[in-house]
Design a protein around this motif. Structure first.
Motif, mmCIF file in Angstrom:
data_model
loop_
_atom_site.group_PDB
_atom_site.id
_atom_site.type_symbol
_atom_site.label_atom_id
_atom_site.label_comp_id
_atom_site.label_asym_id
_atom_site.label_seq_id
_atom_site.Cartn_x
_atom_site.Cartn_y
_atom_site.Cartn_z
ATOM 1 N N VAL A 1 -10.248 3.181 -7.688
ATOM 2 C CA VAL A 1 -10.875 1.858 -7.589
ATOM 3 C C VAL A 1 -12.252 1.881 -8.251
ATOM 4 O O VAL A 1 -12.617 0.966 -9.010
ATOM 5 N N ALA A 2 -13.018 2.927 -7.969
ATOM 6 C CA ALA A 2 -14.354 3.040 -8.553
ATOM 7 C C ALA A 2 -14.283 3.139 -10.073
ATOM 8 O O ALA A 2 -15.053 2.487 -10.792
ATOM 9 N N ILE B 1 -16.974 9.812 -2.821
ATOM 10 C CA ILE B 1 -15.800 9.317 -3.554
ATOM 11 C C ILE B 1 -15.717 9.978 -4.922
ATOM 12 O O ILE B 1 -14.647 10.343 -5.395
ATOM 13 N N SER B 2 -16.866 10.131 -5.550
ATOM 14 C CA SER B 2 -16.930 10.694 -6.898
ATOM 15 C C SER B 2 -16.783 12.207 -6.851
ATOM 16 O O SER B 2 -17.237 12.858 -5.901
ATOM 17 N N GLN C 1 1.122 4.093 -2.973
ATOM 18 C CA GLN C 1 0.842 5.493 -2.659
ATOM 19 C C GLN C 1 1.989 6.408 -3.045
ATOM 20 O O GLN C 1 1.771 7.535 -3.512
ATOM 21 N N THR D 1 0.832 -1.214 0.000
ATOM 22 C CA THR D 1 0.000 0.000 0.000
ATOM 23 C C THR D 1 0.862 1.257 0.000
ATOM 24 O O THR D 1 0.599 2.210 -0.746
ATOM 25 N N ALA E 1 -21.158 5.988 -5.290
ATOM 26 C CA ALA E 1 -19.882 6.705 -5.252
ATOM 27 C C ALA E 1 -20.108 8.191 -4.991
ATOM 28 O O ALA E 1 -19.357 8.838 -4.252
ATOM 29 N N TYR F 1 -3.474 7.281 -6.864
ATOM 30 C CA TYR F 1 -3.936 6.380 -5.807
ATOM 31 C C TYR F 1 -5.138 6.979 -5.077
ATOM 32 O O TYR F 1 -5.160 8.167 -4.762
ATOM 33 N N GLY F 2 -6.138 6.133 -4.813
ATOM 34 C CA GLY F 2 -7.295 6.613 -4.060
ATOM 35 C C GLY F 2 -8.536 5.790 -4.346
ATOM 36 O O GLY F 2 -8.570 4.938 -5.244
ATOM 37 N N ALA F 3 -9.570 6.061 -3.574
ATOM 38 C CA ALA F 3 -10.821 5.319 -3.708
ATOM 39 C C ALA F 3 -11.486 5.569 -5.056
ATOM 40 O O ALA F 3 -12.129 4.674 -5.618
ATOM 41 N N TRP F 4 -11.343 6.794 -5.590
ATOM 42 C CA TRP F 4 -11.949 7.094 -6.884
ATOM 43 C C TRP F 4 -11.324 6.257 -7.992
ATOM 44 O O TRP F 4 -12.008 5.851 -8.940
#
Length: 290
Positions: free
Chosen positions: A133-134, A175-176, A8, A4, A170, A128-131
């Motif tokens: 992944v989405a 996240i979005s 990052q 991780t 999202a 890197y980030g949650a967005w």
């Protein structure tokens, strides 16, 4: 340093990791693209037999995204794990079955490569980030939808609905970059836009110009992109569809009265808008100021 922390801190490591992950996902998408329409057909047949009260048939062998194991369509040879390494196995085998020597479609490695490149571009663009992944999940679902629609003119609800709800969730979770307000309006506007075109065309010509799956797909794109991006998506998909459709008819590959699936163009336009939509809009507005 953990994985991780490496992802990052290093954009190159992140891009490489996501590219390899995309290749693996692409291998699974090949299974989805081939099997999901057949699973739907089996379900329809079972429902039809039940409604018509026909005699029950023997329970068929399991057929889903896991079973049976992948096999050569020509000789039935079960593909071993080392024959199923994305890209590599196809190249090593020179595009042929190791058992019977007959050709394996080049489309399989191309889908794997497309999934990997989509992941690579998303990683380089968003970081890197949650967005990220989405976006990866949305991109891979759009790729599967485009290929299924190209093959069968079907856009399965089992993919379009999760895509729609994923975009809304999202936005709800923050996240979005699209607000929940804009995502909800985008979903509604996307559906109603093509729904209106469908009924206008049907009233004028008596023919159906597109399927309900197209409405749902544009609704899903509206949830991910917001209502502001819908004109760009419709414009891009229409232009590409007109050019490609014209070329197919000019070369005789498609007849004038033959239907051409619109889903691949919508999915492609959605992917472009997801990655570069804001840059395209900003560039256009900048040009209009001169």
């Amino acid at each position: 340093m953990t994985l991780t922390q490496l992802l990052q801190s290093s954009p190159a490591a992140l891009a490489g990791f996501v590219f390899i992950l995309g290749l693996l996902v692409g291998s699974f998408l090949n299974v989805v693209i081939y099997r999901l329409p057949k699973m739907m057909e089996r379900a329809w047949q079972a429902e039809a037999r039940s409604l018509l009260e026909l005699p029950e048939q023997p329970e068929p062998a399991p057929f889903n995204l896991v079973l049976p194991r992948s096999a050569c369509p020509h000789c039935g040879h079960q593909i071993r794990w080392y024959e199923n390494i994305p890209l590599v196995s196809w190249l090593v085998l020179r595009g042929k079955c190791s058992q019977c020597g007959k050709g394996i479609s080049v489309r399989y490695p191309l889908v794997e490569l497309a999934a990997g490149l989509l992941g690579l571009m998303a990683a380089l663009h968003f970081g890197y980030g949650a967005w990220l992944v989405a976006v990866l999940l949305a991109s891979w679902v759009l790729l599967a939808l485009a290929m299924i629609d190209f093959d069968t003119t079907l856009l399965p609800d089992s993919l379009t609905y999760p895509l729609l709800w994923g975009g809304l969730l999202a936005a709800w979770a923050g996240i979005s970059p699209v607000s929940l307000h804009d995502a909800v309006i985008g979903a509604a506007a996307g559906y109603l836009a093509l729904w209106s075109v469908y009924w206008a065309f049907k009233l004028l010509t008596g023919k159906e110009g597109m399927g309900y799956g197209d409405f749902k797909l544009l609704a899903a794109l509206g949830a991910w992109l917001g209502w502001q991006m819908l004109p760009l998506v419709i414009l891009l998909s229409s232009v590409v569809g007109a050019v490609v459709g014209g070329l197919l008819m000019a070369t005789g590959l498609v007849k004038r009265d033959q239907g051409i699936p619109f889903g691949p163009y919508l999915a492609g336009a959605g992917l472009i808008a997801l990655l570069w939509g804001q840059a395209i809009v900003d560039g256009y507005l900048g040009m209009m100021q001169f």
